[in-house]
Design an enzyme around this catalytic site. Structure first.
Site, PDB file in Angstrom:
ATOM      1  N   ASP A   1      48.821  28.795  41.139  1.00 43.09           N
ATOM      2  CA  ASP A   1      47.718  29.455  40.701  1.00 43.09           C
ATOM      3  C   ASP A   1      48.318  30.989  41.037  1.00 43.09           C
ATOM      4  O   ASP A   1      49.274  31.175  41.728  1.00 43.09           O
ATOM      5  CB  ASP A   1      46.442  29.211  41.140  1.00 43.09           C
ATOM      6  CG  ASP A   1      45.167  29.838  40.407  1.00 43.09           C
ATOM      7  OD1 ASP A   1      44.179  29.360  40.529  1.00 43.09           O
ATOM      8  OD2 ASP A   1      45.456  30.666  39.424  1.00 43.09           O
ATOM      9  N   TRP A   2      47.685  31.873  40.438  1.00 42.77           N
ATOM     10  CA  TRP A   2      48.141  33.266  40.465  1.00 42.77           C
ATOM     11  C   TRP A   2      48.133  33.858  42.096  1.00 42.77           C
ATOM     12  O   TRP A   2      47.061  33.859  42.520  1.00 42.77           O
ATOM     13  CB  TRP A   2      47.585  34.261  39.492  1.00 42.77           C
ATOM     14  CG  TRP A   2      48.153  34.309  38.143  1.00 42.77           C
ATOM     15  CD1 TRP A   2      48.476  35.367  37.492  1.00 42.77           C
ATOM     16  CD2 TRP A   2      48.875  33.201  37.396  1.00 42.77           C
ATOM     17  NE1 TRP A   2      49.324  35.175  36.187  1.00 42.77           N
ATOM     18  CE2 TRP A   2      49.596  33.873  36.358  1.00 42.77           C
ATOM     19  CE3 TRP A   2      48.864  31.890  37.466  1.00 42.77           C
ATOM     20  CZ2 TRP A   2      49.887  32.921  35.256  1.00 42.77           C
ATOM     21  CZ3 TRP A   2      49.290  31.084  36.337  1.00 42.77           C
ATOM     22  CH2 TRP A   2      50.054  31.750  35.537  1.00 42.77           C
TER      23      TRP A   2
END
Ligand code: GLC
Length: 703
Positions: A227-228
């Site tokens: 995920d970012w």
């Protein structure tokens, strides 16, 4: 040579620097992608663009069709409709020069307050798995990669980047992992790991679940993306099985924030530290040089990423990619169809459907805004949208009076928590600003003089935050009570991102749950209210008072000392309400049609249950035939019943049809940490009906 040979050849020709540039993101020079790889010009490897999200394409600065909340898609109980939606969203990604769609989100709805429930599918793993697989199959059918997320046990937004989900293996296997397994079996091209920890280990470092279960046991051959800013460590992630770090570059610490460097920025709870990036750049190279990460692991990472690029046609297979299509009439019609098929008619005393001549009062603080979605990375900005007032004024032949009644509800979005990041949609773009200031008296007067009063209410939820209550925000409950007191033919249309409390439900004539309907908000509402479309939805999540849900202890949610204890085990949603023998406000699978249905004989045939369903009304209607399995005596405590299968069916007036419902193995066995998947001896009972609490027929099933 086949693609794999070509890729092996490519890997052998890449330099170390070029390999590292393929496993961590960079800034997209065009500024539209959510995640970007520049490719390797020297070897004709083109750029690779990844873009959000589950409700439509969120390419920065671009518009795209805004589909309803994923809960609405799931409420249709129709994986083939989900497939159509996946295909449409993916073609819009292609039209906007993107290669990967960061969707679907398939996390189980464990907590009714979770700020991202609108982006997820269900409390039940079979429904979430089947609808999620439909979305994946549709996306991938166009040559765009789907990215199923967030692997795994990302069931709350509170402290999502640090909380540890303390969950036993049986519960993981029976409840939280199955929707991801279904996506892998549907051919998903990539998997995004969650920010959170599971039993103390960050998901991006979780060798057992990523390398062990996802890759080795399930045979997932795509790439695993963080995920970012969600990579915990370089060595831990690389050796656990992570293949790609996104976005791979830190927000520019000087210009990223008008208040100056981000280094002093206090990152709010639930928001990742955007300066924590580049772990798969230099640090990964150093880890390979010092032997803590094998060089072959980097080659495997690169091979998987190139494999994903190849599946999108970027390495020469141009025949795999469907043409792009953006904001077409077909996509607009589909967005409306998903909204009507996902709308759940919770109660109706006969006031609905409206007749053309009905004089209608349209009431609510947001009747002049479409409810496109929730806040955060899924925010999609459409080319056009209809508001509830537009929709009814456009459909009605009788008089329509509009009154907002009370002040607007403040919307929250992840982007409000990040003052230095552009993003998000503005629902006010469609607002009719020449209305008079809202007044309760005007609303009551409008209700008194109309045949029917329709009150539109909404909640507001966002990625990055959980709700602190299931009550409707602001004075919406008071508005409904005042209108209902003025007109006994009051209809309430709820636009919410999950279960809400409805203290007024006994005082109104009908209740519709429309979730976040997306751009077709007003048109879909009018179509259902006037009966042009039968409300096709059934509840994918249980509605109940907040205190009746299973995870009500702080140690369960939001957790204590950084740990959320999943003490309820598999008893989430209807499984919990069955065990507690508590009547929910509206049960899982509940929803009325404007038609009525009889369930006639049921038999078991070829591992499925066949049942005859008859539409006994004088109008066509949608039904969702549901099959629940009750296990025999078992050495472990099993749910009283589990959804094993479902089949949506549309029947004309008076029509009867034999419907076959296949049964998912998941509902027929339980997971034993020592013996694995285990079937109990003795016959299972399969009950068939309209919801978890409205079962009409039963048959014995022995496999
Ligand atoms: C966000 C979300 C994820 C999204 C990604 C890119 O933090 O958790 O769902 O795809 O970052 O925006």
């Amino acid at each position: 040579m086949d693609a794999a040979d070509d890729i092996d050849t490519l890997v052998s020709e890449l330099t170390r620097k070029e390999k590292l540039a393929l496993v961590h993101g960079a800034v997209d020079p065009e500024g539209t992608a959510t995640g970007y790889l520049p490719g390797v010009d020297r070897l004709d490897v083109p750029p690779f663009r990844l873009v959000d999200g589950p409700l439509g394409v969120r390419a920065e600065g671009e518009r795209a069709t805004a589909f309803p909340a994923s809960l609405a898609t799931a409420a249709s109980f129709d994986p083939s409709l989900a497939r159509e939606q996946g295909r449409a969203m993916a073609r819009e990604a292609t039209a906007l020069d993107q290669d990967v769609l960061l969707a679907p989100g398939v996390n189980i709805v464990r907590i009714p307050h979770c700020g991202r429930n609108f982006e997820y599918l269900s409390e039940d793993p079979v429904l979430a798995g089947d609808v999620g697989a439909g979305l994946v199959s549709g996306i991938e059918s166009t040559g765009v990669l789907a990215t199923v997320k967030h692997f795994v046990a990302n069931n709350q937004e509170s402290a999502r980047t640090s909380v540890s989900a303390e969950v036993d293996e049986r519960t993981l296997r029976e409840l939280y992992l199955p929707p991801f397994r279904a996506a892998v079996e549907a051919g998903v091209g990539s998997v995004m790991t969650a920010y959170n920890r599971v039993n103390g280990t960050y998901m991006s470092d979780h060798a057992t679940l990523v390398g062990g279960v996802l890759k080795d046991e399930w045979g997932f051959d795509g790439y695993v993306v963080s995920d970012w800013y969600g990579l915990a460590t370089t060595v831990g992630a690389a050796t656990a099985g992570l293949d790609l770090e996104m976005p791979g570059v830190a927000l520019d610490t000087e210009t990223g924030n008008e208040e100056g460097s981000l280094d002093e920025f206090e990152w709010p709870d639930g928001i990742p530290d955007a300066t924590h990036a580049g772990l798969f750049a230099g640090p990964l190279g150093e880890a390979i040089d010092d032997g803590t990460v094998p060089a072959e692991r980097l080659d495997d990472m690169v091979r998987r990423v190139l494999g994903g690029m190849d599946r999108t046609g970027l390495l020469g297979r141009s025949d795999v990619r469907a043409d792009g299509a953006l904001d077409t009439p077909a996509h607009r019609a589909l967005a409306e169809r998903v909204a009507t098929r996902g709308t759940v008619l919770l109660d109706n005393d006969g006031v609905l459907p409206l007749t053309d001549e009905t004089a209608v009062a349209v009431i609510g603080p947001h009747v002049d805004e479409p409810k496109l979605g929730g806040g955060g990375s899924s925010e999609t900005t459409p080319f056009a949208a209809t508001t509830p007032a537009d929709g009814i004024e456009g459909r009605a032949e009788g008089t329509v009076t509009v009154a907002r009644g009370i002040p607007e509800i403040e919307s929250v979005s992840l982007f409000d928590l990040l003052p230095f990041v552009e993003g998000g949609h503005d629902e006010r773009e469609w607002t009719d600003d020449d209305r008079p200031d809202p007044s309760l008296d005007d609303a009551v007067e409008a209700a008194e003089t109309a045949d029917v009063a329709v009150v539109f209410v909404r909640d507001t939820t966002t990625e990055g935050q959980d709700r602190d209550s299931l009550a409707l925000p602001g004075r919406q409950d008071d508005l409904i009570e005042a209108v209902a007191a003025a007109n006994e033919r009051t209809v309430v249309v709820v636009r919410s991102g999950g279960p809400v409390e409805m203290p007024w439900r006994g005082d109104v004539a009908a209740v519709l749950e429309a979730w976040y309907p997306g751009q077709a908000d007003g048109d879909a509402a009018a179509a259902v209210l006037y009966g042009d479309a039968d409300p096709g939805g059934r509840l994918p999540v249980t509605f109940a008072p907040a205190e009746d849900y299973p995870a009500t202890e702080e140690r369960q949610f939001p957790g204590v000392d950084g740990k959320a204890h999943y003490d309820e085990g598999v008893f989430v949603g209807y499984r919990h309400f069955d065990r507690a023998d508590t009547d929910p406000t509206y049960p899982f699978g509940h929803g009325h049609s404007y038609a009525t249905f009889e369930y006639l004989d049921a038999t078991v045939r070829d591992g499925a249950v066949e049942v005859t369903v008859e539409n006994t009304a004088s109008r066509p209607g949608h039904e969702v035939v549901q099959a629940y399995v009750r296990p025999p005596e078992s050495p472990v405590e099993r749910p009283r019943q589990e959804l094993a299968g479902f089949e949506p069916v549309e029947l004309d007036a008076g029509e009867s049809r034999s419907v076959s419902v296949s049964l998912d193995e998941l509902a027929l066995s339980y997971f034993d940490p020592d013996d694995g998947w285990t079937d109990d001896d003795g016959p299972h009972t399969v009950e068939i009906g309209r919801s978890a609490r409205d079962l009409r027929l039963a048959v014995e099933y022995s496999g």
